[in-house]
Design a protein around this motif. Structure first.
Motif, PDB file in Angstrom:
ATOM      1  N   GLU A  22       0.835  -1.193   0.000  1.00  0.00           N
ATOM      2  CA  GLU A  22       0.000   0.000   0.000  1.00  0.00           C
ATOM      3  C   GLU A  22       0.870   1.243   0.000  1.00  0.00           C
ATOM      4  OE1 GLU A  22      -2.201  -0.150   3.642  1.00  0.00           O
ATOM      5  OE2 GLU A  22      -3.435  -1.844   2.996  1.00  0.00           O
ATOM      6  N   ILE A  23       0.406   2.283  -0.696  1.00  0.00           N
ATOM      7  CA  ILE A  23       0.978   3.613  -0.529  1.00  0.00           C
ATOM      8  C   ILE A  23       0.100   4.321   0.488  1.00  0.00           C
ATOM      9  CG2 ILE A  23       1.483   5.840  -1.576  1.00  0.00           C
ATOM     10  CD1 ILE A  23       1.861   4.435  -4.244  1.00  0.00           C
ATOM     11  N   VAL A  24       0.716   4.746   1.574  1.00  0.00           N
ATOM     12  CA  VAL A  24       0.009   5.469   2.618  1.00  0.00           C
ATOM     13  C   VAL A  24       0.475   6.918   2.573  1.00  0.00           C
ATOM     14  CG1 VAL A  24      -0.423   5.654   5.094  1.00  0.00           C
ATOM     15  CG2 VAL A  24      -0.179   3.399   4.035  1.00  0.00           C
ATOM     16  N   LYS A  61      -7.782  12.174   9.645  1.00  0.00           N
ATOM     17  CA  LYS A  61      -7.335  10.943  10.293  1.00  0.00           C
ATOM     18  C   LYS A  61      -5.811  10.849  10.403  1.00  0.00           C
ATOM     19  CE  LYS A  61     -11.407   9.021  10.719  1.00  0.00           C
ATOM     20  NZ  LYS A  61     -11.983   8.631  11.992  1.00  0.00           N
ATOM     21  N   GLY A  62      -5.091  11.694   9.660  1.00  0.00           N
ATOM     22  CA  GLY A  62      -3.637  11.688   9.726  1.00  0.00           C
ATOM     23  C   GLY A  62      -2.959  10.895   8.642  1.00  0.00           C
ATOM     24  N   LYS A  63      -3.693   9.977   8.030  1.00  0.00           N
ATOM     25  CA  LYS A  63      -3.125   9.180   6.943  1.00  0.00           C
ATOM     26  C   LYS A  63      -4.244   8.482   6.188  1.00  0.00           C
ATOM     27  CE  LYS A  63      -2.268   5.135   9.830  1.00  0.00           C
ATOM     28  NZ  LYS A  63      -1.257   4.202  10.314  1.00  0.00           N
ATOM     29  N   CYS A  64      -3.908   7.997   4.991  1.00  0.00           N
ATOM     30  CA  CYS A  64      -4.883   7.286   4.161  1.00  0.00           C
ATOM     31  C   CYS A  64      -4.145   6.440   3.150  1.00  0.00           C
ATOM     32  CB  CYS A  64      -5.782   8.302   3.440  1.00  0.00           C
ATOM     33  SG  CYS A  64      -6.948   7.567   2.272  1.00  0.00           S
ATOM     34  N   THR A  65      -4.608   5.223   2.950  1.00  0.00           N
ATOM     35  CA  THR A  65      -4.079   4.395   1.868  1.00  0.00           C
ATOM     36  C   THR A  65      -4.634   4.930   0.555  1.00  0.00           C
ATOM     37  OG1 THR A  65      -3.916   2.438   3.268  1.00  0.00           O
ATOM     38  CG2 THR A  65      -4.003   2.068   0.892  1.00  0.00           C
ATOM     39  N   VAL A  66      -3.744   5.330  -0.343  1.00  0.00           N
ATOM     40  CA  VAL A  66      -4.188   5.937  -1.595  1.00  0.00           C
ATOM     41  C   VAL A  66      -4.052   4.998  -2.793  1.00  0.00           C
ATOM     42  CG1 VAL A  66      -3.815   8.304  -0.838  1.00  0.00           C
ATOM     43  CG2 VAL A  66      -1.955   7.081  -1.964  1.00  0.00           C
ATOM     44  N   LYS A  67      -3.291   3.912  -2.623  1.00  0.00           N
ATOM     45  CA  LYS A  67      -3.119   2.965  -3.723  1.00  0.00           C
ATOM     46  C   LYS A  67      -2.648   1.636  -3.156  1.00  0.00           C
ATOM     47  CE  LYS A  67      -3.348   3.334  -8.257  1.00  0.00           C
ATOM     48  NZ  LYS A  67      -4.527   3.789  -8.936  1.00  0.00           N
ATOM     49  N   THR A  68      -3.095   0.532  -3.747  1.00  0.00           N
ATOM     50  CA  THR A  68      -2.615  -0.795  -3.386  1.00  0.00           C
ATOM     51  C   THR A  68      -2.178  -1.514  -4.644  1.00  0.00           C
ATOM     52  OG1 THR A  68      -4.818  -1.781  -3.557  1.00  0.00           O
ATOM     53  CG2 THR A  68      -4.149  -0.990  -1.376  1.00  0.00           C
ATOM     54  N   GLY A  69      -1.252  -2.441  -4.478  1.00  0.00           N
ATOM     55  CA  GLY A  69      -0.791  -3.214  -5.621  1.00  0.00           C
ATOM     56  C   GLY A  69       0.586  -3.785  -5.370  1.00  0.00           C
ATOM     57  N   PRO A  70       1.145  -4.408  -6.404  1.00  0.00           N
ATOM     58  CA  PRO A  70       2.506  -4.950  -6.283  1.00  0.00           C
ATOM     59  C   PRO A  70       3.521  -3.813  -6.156  1.00  0.00           C
ATOM     60  CG  PRO A  70       1.419  -5.749  -8.289  1.00  0.00           C
ATOM     61  CD  PRO A  70       0.532  -4.720  -7.682  1.00  0.00           C
ATOM     62  N   ILE A  71       4.584  -4.084  -5.453  1.00  0.00           N
ATOM     63  CA  ILE A  71       5.596  -3.067  -5.166  1.00  0.00           C
ATOM     64  C   ILE A  71       6.160  -2.434  -6.439  1.00  0.00           C
ATOM     65  CG2 ILE A  71       7.539  -4.683  -5.039  1.00  0.00           C
ATOM     66  CD1 ILE A  71       7.126  -1.827  -2.597  1.00  0.00           C
ATOM     67  N   ILE A  82       6.388  11.719  -3.601  1.00  0.00           N
ATOM     68  CA  ILE A  82       7.526  12.275  -2.870  1.00  0.00           C
ATOM     69  C   ILE A  82       8.084  13.476  -3.644  1.00  0.00           C
ATOM     70  CG2 ILE A  82       9.879  11.810  -2.065  1.00  0.00           C
ATOM     71  CD1 ILE A  82       7.599  10.448  -0.422  1.00  0.00           C
ATOM     72  N   ASP A  83       8.236  13.330  -4.958  1.00  0.00           N
ATOM     73  CA  ASP A  83       8.767  14.424  -5.789  1.00  0.00           C
ATOM     74  C   ASP A  83       7.864  15.655  -5.722  1.00  0.00           C
ATOM     75  OD1 ASP A  83      10.940  12.911  -6.524  1.00  0.00           O
ATOM     76  OD2 ASP A  83      10.125  12.341  -8.492  1.00  0.00           O
ATOM     77  N   ALA A  84       6.560  15.449  -5.488  1.00  0.00           N
ATOM     78  CA  ALA A  84       5.615  16.558  -5.380  1.00  0.00           C
ATOM     79  C   ALA A  84       5.614  17.158  -3.979  1.00  0.00           C
ATOM     80  CB  ALA A  84       4.217  16.089  -5.760  1.00  0.00           C
ATOM     81  N   GLY A  85       6.446  16.623  -3.091  1.00  0.00           N
ATOM     82  CA  GLY A  85       6.554  17.179  -1.743  1.00  0.00           C
ATOM     83  C   GLY A  85       5.578  16.608  -0.735  1.00  0.00           C
ATOM     84  N   LEU A  86       4.900  15.510  -1.107  1.00  0.00           N
ATOM     85  CA  LEU A  86       3.972  14.880  -0.168  1.00  0.00           C
ATOM     86  C   LEU A  86       4.699  13.874   0.704  1.00  0.00           C
ATOM     87  CD1 LEU A  86       0.874  14.285  -2.471  1.00  0.00           C
ATOM     88  CD2 LEU A  86       1.452  16.300  -1.125  1.00  0.00           C
ATOM     89  N   SER A  87       4.137  13.560   1.845  1.00  0.00           N
ATOM     90  CA  SER A  87       4.706  12.598   2.764  1.00  0.00           C
ATOM     91  C   SER A  87       3.987  11.264   2.568  1.00  0.00           C
ATOM     92  CB  SER A  87       4.541  13.110   4.197  1.00  0.00           C
ATOM     93  OG  SER A  87       5.034  12.158   5.101  1.00  0.00           O
ATOM     94  N   ALA A  88       4.697  10.279   2.031  1.00  0.00           N
ATOM     95  CA  ALA A  88       4.079   8.990   1.735  1.00  0.00           C
ATOM     96  C   ALA A  88       5.081   7.873   1.993  1.00  0.00           C
ATOM     97  CB  ALA A  88       3.602   8.946   0.295  1.00  0.00           C
ATOM     98  N   GLU A  89       4.541   6.689   2.213  1.00  0.00           N
ATOM     99  CA  GLU A  89       5.376   5.503   2.400  1.00  0.00           C
ATOM    100  C   GLU A  89       4.702   4.309   1.753  1.00  0.00           C
ATOM    101  OE1 GLU A  89       5.780   4.122   6.443  1.00  0.00           O
ATOM    102  OE2 GLU A  89       3.700   4.623   6.906  1.00  0.00           O
ATOM    103  N   ILE A  90       5.509   3.309   1.435  1.00  0.00           N
ATOM    104  CA  ILE A  90       4.978   2.040   0.948  1.00  0.00           C
ATOM    105  C   ILE A  90       5.082   1.052   2.089  1.00  0.00           C
ATOM    106  CG2 ILE A  90       5.252   0.128  -0.670  1.00  0.00           C
ATOM    107  CD1 ILE A  90       6.430   2.084  -2.669  1.00  0.00           C
ATOM    108  N   ILE A  91       3.953   0.405   2.397  1.00  0.00           N
ATOM    109  CA  ILE A  91       3.969  -0.617   3.451  1.00  0.00           C
ATOM    110  C   ILE A  91       3.494  -1.933   2.884  1.00  0.00           C
ATOM    111  CG2 ILE A  91       3.761   0.979   5.358  1.00  0.00           C
ATOM    112  CD1 ILE A  91       0.781   0.228   5.504  1.00  0.00           C
TER     113      ILE A  91
END
Length: 91
Positions: A22-24, A61-71, A82-91
């Motif tokens: 997931e991208i959170v 809520k502080g966070k949201c899953t915006v996309k799911t799929g294979p890494i 990230i390049d757009a300056g947003l704070s995101a992670e892959i979990i």
């Protein structure tokens, strides 16, 4: 083995094989709603409503899953966020 047990076992096997990442997206005090929405539309291919709902969830809520799929499919989108300056992670 009963039919229910067979169905449950098959479901668990399919779930293990089809594990997705997931991208959170995380809240920050820097980016505007419009920037977040525009970025989700451009990078994650959200429609306007979906992007707006995700932005609201992140804000409240502080966070949201915006996309799911294979890494391998998520990594370019994560980098776009990230390049757009947003704070995101892959979990």
């Amino acid at each position: 083995m009963s039919t229910i047990e067979k169905v449950q076992e098959k479901f668990l096997e399919e779930e293990a094989v089809g594990v997705n990442n997931e991208i959170v997206l995380h809240n920050d005090d820097v980016n505007t709603f419009d920037h977040v929405i525009d970025t989700l539309v451009r990078v994650c291919k959200h429609d306007d409503l979906q992007a707006e709902q995700c932005a609201l969830l992140v804000h409240y809520k502080g966070k949201c899953t915006v996309k799911t799929g294979p890494i391998d499919e998520l990594k370019p989108q994560w980098l776009g966020l990230i390049d757009a300056g947003l704070s995101a992670e892959i979990i």
